[in-house]
Design a protein around this motif. Structure first.
Motif, short mmCIF file in Angstrom:
data_model
loop_
_atom_site.label_atom_id
_atom_site.label_comp_id
_atom_site.label_asym_id
_atom_site.label_seq_id
_atom_site.Cartn_x
_atom_site.Cartn_y
_atom_site.Cartn_z
N MET A 1 0.83 -1.21 0.00
CA MET A 1 0.00 0.00 0.00
C MET A 1 0.86 1.25 0.00
SD MET A 1 -3.07 1.45 0.45
CE MET A 1 -3.71 2.99 1.04
N ARG A 2 1.80 1.32 0.95
CA ARG A 2 2.60 2.52 1.03
C ARG A 2 3.48 2.63 -0.22
NH1 ARG A 2 4.52 2.16 6.02
NH2 ARG A 2 2.63 3.16 6.79
N LYS A 3 4.01 1.46 -0.63
CA LYS A 3 4.86 1.45 -1.83
C LYS A 3 4.09 1.99 -3.04
CE LYS A 3 6.42 -2.67 -2.46
NZ LYS A 3 7.12 -3.91 -2.87
N ASN A 4 2.84 1.51 -3.19
CA ASN A 4 2.04 1.92 -4.34
C ASN A 4 1.69 3.39 -4.27
OD1 ASN A 4 2.13 -0.57 -5.45
ND2 ASN A 4 0.19 -1.25 -4.55
N LYS A 5 1.38 3.84 -3.05
CA LYS A 5 1.05 5.26 -2.87
C LYS A 5 2.24 6.12 -3.26
CE LYS A 5 -2.04 6.96 0.73
NZ LYS A 5 -2.40 6.80 2.15
N LEU A 7 4.69 5.27 -5.21
CA LEU A 7 4.88 5.17 -6.66
C LEU A 7 3.99 6.17 -7.38
CD1 LEU A 7 6.09 3.36 -9.01
CD2 LEU A 7 3.88 2.22 -9.00
N LEU A 8 2.72 6.21 -6.94
CA LEU A 8 1.77 7.12 -7.57
C LEU A 8 2.21 8.56 -7.36
CD1 LEU A 8 -0.87 7.65 -9.01
CD2 LEU A 8 -2.06 7.49 -6.84
N SER A 11 5.53 9.27 -9.41
CA SER A 11 5.35 9.30 -10.87
C SER A 11 4.47 10.48 -11.26
CB SER A 11 4.77 7.98 -11.37
OG SER A 11 3.58 7.68 -10.68
N SER A 12 3.44 10.77 -10.45
CA SER A 12 2.58 11.90 -10.80
C SER A 12 3.36 13.20 -10.72
CB SER A 12 1.38 11.98 -9.85
OG SER A 12 0.67 10.78 -9.87
N ALA A 14 6.51 13.57 -11.11
CA ALA A 14 7.46 13.65 -12.22
C ALA A 14 6.75 14.02 -13.52
CB ALA A 14 8.20 12.32 -12.37
N VAL A 15 5.57 13.43 -13.73
CA VAL A 15 4.79 13.76 -14.94
C VAL A 15 4.44 15.24 -14.93
CG1 VAL A 15 2.55 13.48 -16.05
CG2 VAL A 15 3.87 11.48 -15.38
N LEU A 18 7.48 17.29 -15.78
CA LEU A 18 7.80 17.26 -17.20
C LEU A 18 6.80 18.10 -18.01
CD1 LEU A 18 8.94 13.62 -18.06
CD2 LEU A 18 10.30 15.67 -17.74
N LEU A 19 5.52 17.96 -17.64
CA LEU A 19 4.51 18.71 -18.39
C LEU A 19 4.70 20.21 -18.19
CD1 LEU A 19 1.24 16.64 -17.98
CD2 LEU A 19 2.53 17.07 -20.05
#
Lengths: 551, 516
Positions: A1-5, A7-8, A11-12, A14-15, A18-19
């Protein structure tokens, strides 16, 4: 759970980063924004915004002025960056006409390399700065241009007769020379476009006669008729693009129209060149072209060695200087002839399209240069090109001394059916007057005067059978069995046999053609005995029997 | 009592203030997803989310279980879909206009270049992700009962994905596109190799028919472009969406992600990351939907101990993968532009003309036999893939990476052989040539049957048979064969991409190609 959070989140973020970066790059870091930010006008700094010249009539939306701001409408005063240079004064204000109409390139792009067409595979790259005037060909055609010797003579005449003392032409002359007694006369740079008073010389003379002193008296002197012709040639070809005119005169000196059509005039053997200037560099092979992949480079190399650039090309290498190759390239690039709406159709295009005025001068030398020089050579001495039957020398004095005008006229008008020489008397090539002019020019290629023919056209009464025997032993080596042609010209050609008089044939065999393999047959040679007059008449009788190509 | 005007106005203003809250309430009718119950209703009350089970096994959320490859494929598709629709605003599917419009998109349209790059990279990433996803499903034996049918759906999705990518390749109408599609069309025509050899092409010409069906004319032209366009923007995306719907739905119906029989034990041996209450203060039963569904569901008959509510645990993971995919595409798009060469010119063939990269392995074999390389061997591979779940009906190793007899050592051995065989065969062929060079008059039918591609297939098949006998297991043979084909695909694709130059001659690097 924490790992996925995590990650989200990462990555968000970073996106987003970049945007934001891409958006900033797109909106704030563009080169044209930096350039405009340096801009200053009399009112202070200029607004940083996308600028463009739009001309729907020409199909132009050019954003070039986003960097070249001071070339834009109403912004001549902008300064502050090296690129802010006002356009040099031209008739077509870039603020109205846009940039790409003349210069090529990609008007809607907003990055330098894209706009200038420096990207790979851009089909219409910008014209090189040294060839900017080729852009005139997008809309204009220069009319009545003579071949280069005459053009040069005309230019020299204008200079020699000191017309520059009063008149400014293409940035030269005018009142810069008051020491020569000059004064401010009309600028003559565009006389070929807007027409000029054909009575100018008479009026000049009258004014000069009336004046007691001053420039009219000191700087003007009556001009001889030869020089008048030259000056008229000069005036008719002033279209504010001297480079283009002289490039065109080179084109008209090497017989290009003998094989290629331009705007519907010319031969059919080569590709139509009417829009050759828009050739897409992506559509030609650069395999054997050293240097850059520019169309100018391709064309120059193509003029140097056509067959090595275009496989299978029969075009002869233009045996000309590098400067002339440059001019041929320049002219080919100027062959653009864009389709235009009527309001934008310039006068010269209208004159050419609607009134049948031609792009080349109608004198014999120019016509010969434009249509004949490619095969028969600029000097008329023929050409021998690998892979092709050799082209006969038409300036040969032995030929010109005995060839009657009727023969020349027929040959030019009808050509040699089945051979390389096409018929030239047709709507998309020469008219009857042109043919006369060309013949007159050919006569000047040799000092030999035409000899009068004492006989009627057909007088030989020889023995054709005997002639046939002689022909096979003596002539067929070069002229082929039954005179079908070989190394030497074909003799069984219908047009030749119809238009050649017996005198011409007999004399040709008797005298031969000096400087060619055809020697005089009255003299013996190491490989054959001499012929007698009756032998020659028998031969002519045999040739007559070949009429229509039959044996 | 009749309300006064003043009261009515106050009520109006109160209602107005309450609009945002009421909209949220009516959208998520069951309240904020803070309890197990509301989390469940949040999932099955939502038309998009209810493709998921309301609870997810913790095994499925382990990164090593799926590596997120399936979601990555979907994400790449979504990115391609959105950017593709954006590109459609400017794209014109007519030969010359197509090229011009791509030029405009690339050079003139604001952000057009980025959108086009995103479209290109997401499409490529999708192909990679789909292949890796298939490998994941294979290596964890996820195709086994009850997921056999979903494996077939997956193969369908692979084919449609490649089709989408391939049809998109023609649309820019540049030299690259034109000649790649010409090669593709020639491969479609390759059954002629057989019919020609048998001398029956005049009567029975499936190759010519396939090519005609694909191109709508004898050569790649306006008809082909409009066909590819329609396939690319309409038919194939619809097919993909339909197949995807089935694929997702079957995941749920087949009990979620595959996991080993001892998954629960393994999870209990690890410390729990967090201790969310499974039954919260809301006493309502969370399984009422599951109870009315017949057959296998994710949780019926099993303890709920190792499941967590899909909302938000699964959705964090899925969104995370989506964002990672977007990040990768975006980063690639910013540094690398999609190619655009000169306008298509039917009279100047590209040399070498190369198909899209994922077909270069096939093109490498096509160099010997168009039929075998382009149709024969791919068909054998696809049929083989489709048969796997029906031939391997074992249970050992399900849900474990490289599970089954042989396991990782067998896969390792297969990698060695799978890489060595094509490298050796390619080296031999590049050094010594093949039948055509030795016996110029040999019938093409012989080469069709006996070429590096078929030889490689035979070596792999033989090795696989040997593994079945050696380990006494079909799964072992499948592991060997799948690994070998994956390696063969890799080697041939790399050779085709990097080591083939003009006239398909071997070069160590493009810098050695004969100069243009």
């Amino acid at each position: 759970m924490r790992k996925n959070k995590l990650l989200l989140l990462i990555s968000s973020a970073a996106v987003l980063l970049l945007l934001v970066g891409a958006a900033a790059e797109e909106n704030y870091l563009r080169e044209w924004r930096r350039i405009q930010a340096q801009g200053r006008s009399d009112e202070g700094s200029i607004p940083v915004q996308l600028r463009q010249v739009v001309n729907p009539g020409l199909g132009v939306a050019d954003r070039c002025v986003s960097c070249h701001v001071s070339m834009g409408p109403g912004e001549q005063g902008v300064r502050g960056a090296a690129v802010f240079v006002p356009h040099k004064p031209v008739v077509h204000d870039p603020a109205d006409y846009g940039c790409t109409v003349c210069h090529g390139g990609q008007g809607q792009a907003t990055e330098k390399s894209d706009a200038h067409g420096d990207v790979h595979f851009w089909p219409e790259p910008m014209l090189d700065k040294s060839m900017s005037y080729a852009g005139c060909g997008t809309c204009h055609v220069a009319l009545h241009v003579p071949e280069q010797a005459q053009l040069r003579a005309a230019e020299l005449a204008f200079e020699r007769l000191d017309c520059y003392s009063c008149h400014r032409v293409d940035g030269k002359g005018g009142t810069v020379r008051p020491d020569q007694g000059g004064m401010e006369g009309p600028n003559l740079s565009r006389t070929g476009l807007v027409a000029y008073d054909k009575e100018w010389h008479a009026k000049h003379t009258a004014k000069s006669a009336a004046a007691s002193d001053g420039p009219w008296k000191k700087a003007f002197r009556a001009v001889g008729s030869d020089d008048l012709t030259l000056l008229d040639t000069f005036l008719a070809t002033r279209v504010a693009a001297p480079q283009l005119v002289s490039a065109k005169s080179v084109f008209l000196s090497y017989g290009c129209l003998g094989c290629h059509k331009v705007s519907g005039v010319g031969g059919d053997d080569g590709p139509d060149l009417t829009r050759a200037g828009f050739k897409d560099p992506g559509q030609v092979s650069f395999e054997h072209v050293p240097g850059t992949g520019s169309m100018a480079n391709w064309m120059a190399e193509h003029f140097r060695a056509p067959a090595s650039v275009v496989v299978g090309s029969q075009m002869p290498a233009a045996a000309v200087s590098e400067n002339e190759i440059r001019q041929l390239t320049f002219f080919t690039l100027s062959l653009r002839r864009k389709e235009l709406r009527d309001v934008y159709l310039p006068k010269d295009r209208i004159r050419a399209a609607k009134f049948g005025e031609r792009e080349f001068s109608a004198d014999g030398a120019t016509l010969y240069g434009a249509f004949c020089a490619g095969c028969h050579g600029a000097d008329g001495h023929g050409r021998r090109l690998s892979g092709l039957v050799s082209f006969p020398s038409i300036a040969n004095p032995d030929f010109l001394a005995i060839a009657p005008d009727a023969l020349l006229t027929k040959t030019i008008e009808i050509g040699r059916p089945g051979r390389r020489m096409p018929a030239w008397l047709k709507a998309d090539a020469l008219n009857a007057d042109d043919v006369k002019a060309v013949i007159a020019h050919i006569r000047t290629l040799s000092a030999a005067a035409i000899e009068s023919d004492p006989h009627p056209p057909r007088w030989v009464k020889g023995d054709a059978a005997e002639g046939k025997r002689l022909f096979s032993s003596t002539c067929s080596g070069c002229h082929g069995s039954y005179g079908a042609g070989g190394e030497g010209p074909a003799l069984n050609n219908k047009v030749l046999l119809e238009s050649a008089t017996d005198h011409y044939l007999v004399e040709t065999i008797k005298r031969g053609r000096r400087g060619t393999a055809m020697s005089s047959f009255l003299e013996p040679s190491p490989v054959r005995p001499a012929l007698t007059q009756s032998d020659i008449e028998n031969l002519v009788a045999y040739l007559r029997s070949l009429q229509g190509g039959k044996s | 009592m009749t309300p006064t005007t003043k009261d009515a106005l106050r009520e109006f203003s109160d209602n107005l203030k309450a609009v945002p809250r009421r909209v949220m309430e009516t959208a998520f009718r069951t309240g904020p997803p803070t309890t197990d119950r509301t989390r469940s209703t949040f999932v099955f009350g939502n038309v998009f989310l209810h493709l998921h089970a309301v609870r997810t096994h913790r095994w499925s959320l382990k990164w090593t279980t799926t590596m997120g490859l399936g979601i990555m494929s979907v994400s790449a598709f979504l990115i391609a879909l959105v950017t593709g629709v954006m590109l459609m605003f400017y794209y014109k599917p007519y030969p010359e206009a197509a090229y011009e419009s791509i030029k405009d998109i690339h050079f003139v349209v604001p952000t057009g270049r980025l959108i086009r790059n995103l479209h290109r990279w997401s499409a490529n990433l999708m192909v990679v992700a789909v292949i890796l996803h298939m490998a994941r499903a294979f290596y964890t034996a996820a195709y086994r009962k009850p997921r056999e049918y979903n494996w077939l759906m997956g193969i369908g999705l692979l084919v449609v994905t490649l089709g989408l990518s391939f049809t998109g390749y023609l649309l820019p109408w540049d030299q690259l596109a034109y000649w790649a599609i010409t090669i593709g069309a020639n491969i479609a025509q390759s059954p002629r190799e057989i019919t020609d050899a048998l001398g029956i092409t005049d009567y029975f010409d499936p190759g010519g028919f396939q090519r005609l069906l694909l191109l709508g004319s004898d050569m790649v032209g306006a008809e082909a472009l409009i066909r590819f366009y329609l396939l690319h923007v309409m038919i194939l995306p619809l097919a993909l969406a339909a197949l995807m719907g089935v694929h997702f739905w079957r995941i749920r119906k087949d009990g979620g992600m595959v996991r080993p029989a001892d998954a629960d034990d393994q999870l209990f041996r690890q410390p729990r990351e967090e201790a969310l209450p499974i039954f919260t203060e809301a006493p309502a039963k969370t399984y009422h939907l599951a109870a009315i569904v017949r057959g296998r569901t994710s949780n019926v008959g099993r303890g709920p101990e190792n499941t967590v509510p899909s909302m938000p645990h699964l959705f964090y993971a899925e969104l995370g993968v989506l964002m990672v995919t977007l990040l990768v595409c975006l980063a690639l798009s910013l540094v690398s532009d999609a190619p655009l060469k000169e306008l298509a010119n039917p009279s100047v063939p590209e040399n070498p003309a190369k198909a899209p990269w994922y077909f270069l392995g096939l093109q490498e074999m096509v160099a010997f036999s168009a039929f075998m390389g382009g149709i024969g061997i791919p068909s054998i591979v696809l049929i083989g893939l489709a048969l796997i779940p029906y031939l391997d009906r074992e249970t050992e190793g399900t849900g474990r990476w490289f599970g089954g007899p042989g396991g990782w050592p067998l896969v390792r051995l297969s990698i060695v052989l799978g890489l060595a065989a094509p490298i050796l065969i390619e080296s031999f062929v590049i050094r010594f040539g093949w039948l055509r060079e030795w016996f110029p008059s040999v019938p093409q039918l012989v080469i069709t049957m006996l070429n590096p591609g078929t030889l490689l297939t035979a070596v792999y098949a033989f090795f696989s048979m040997w593994c079945i006998r050696r380990y006494g297991s079909t799964r072992a043979g499948a592991l060997a064969l799948f690994t070998c084909f994956l390696c063969g695909f890799l080697v041939l694709t790399i050779v085709g991409t990097y080591f083939r130059g003009p006239n398909w001659v071997f070069y160590w690097s493009p810098s050695e190609w004969p100069k243009h």
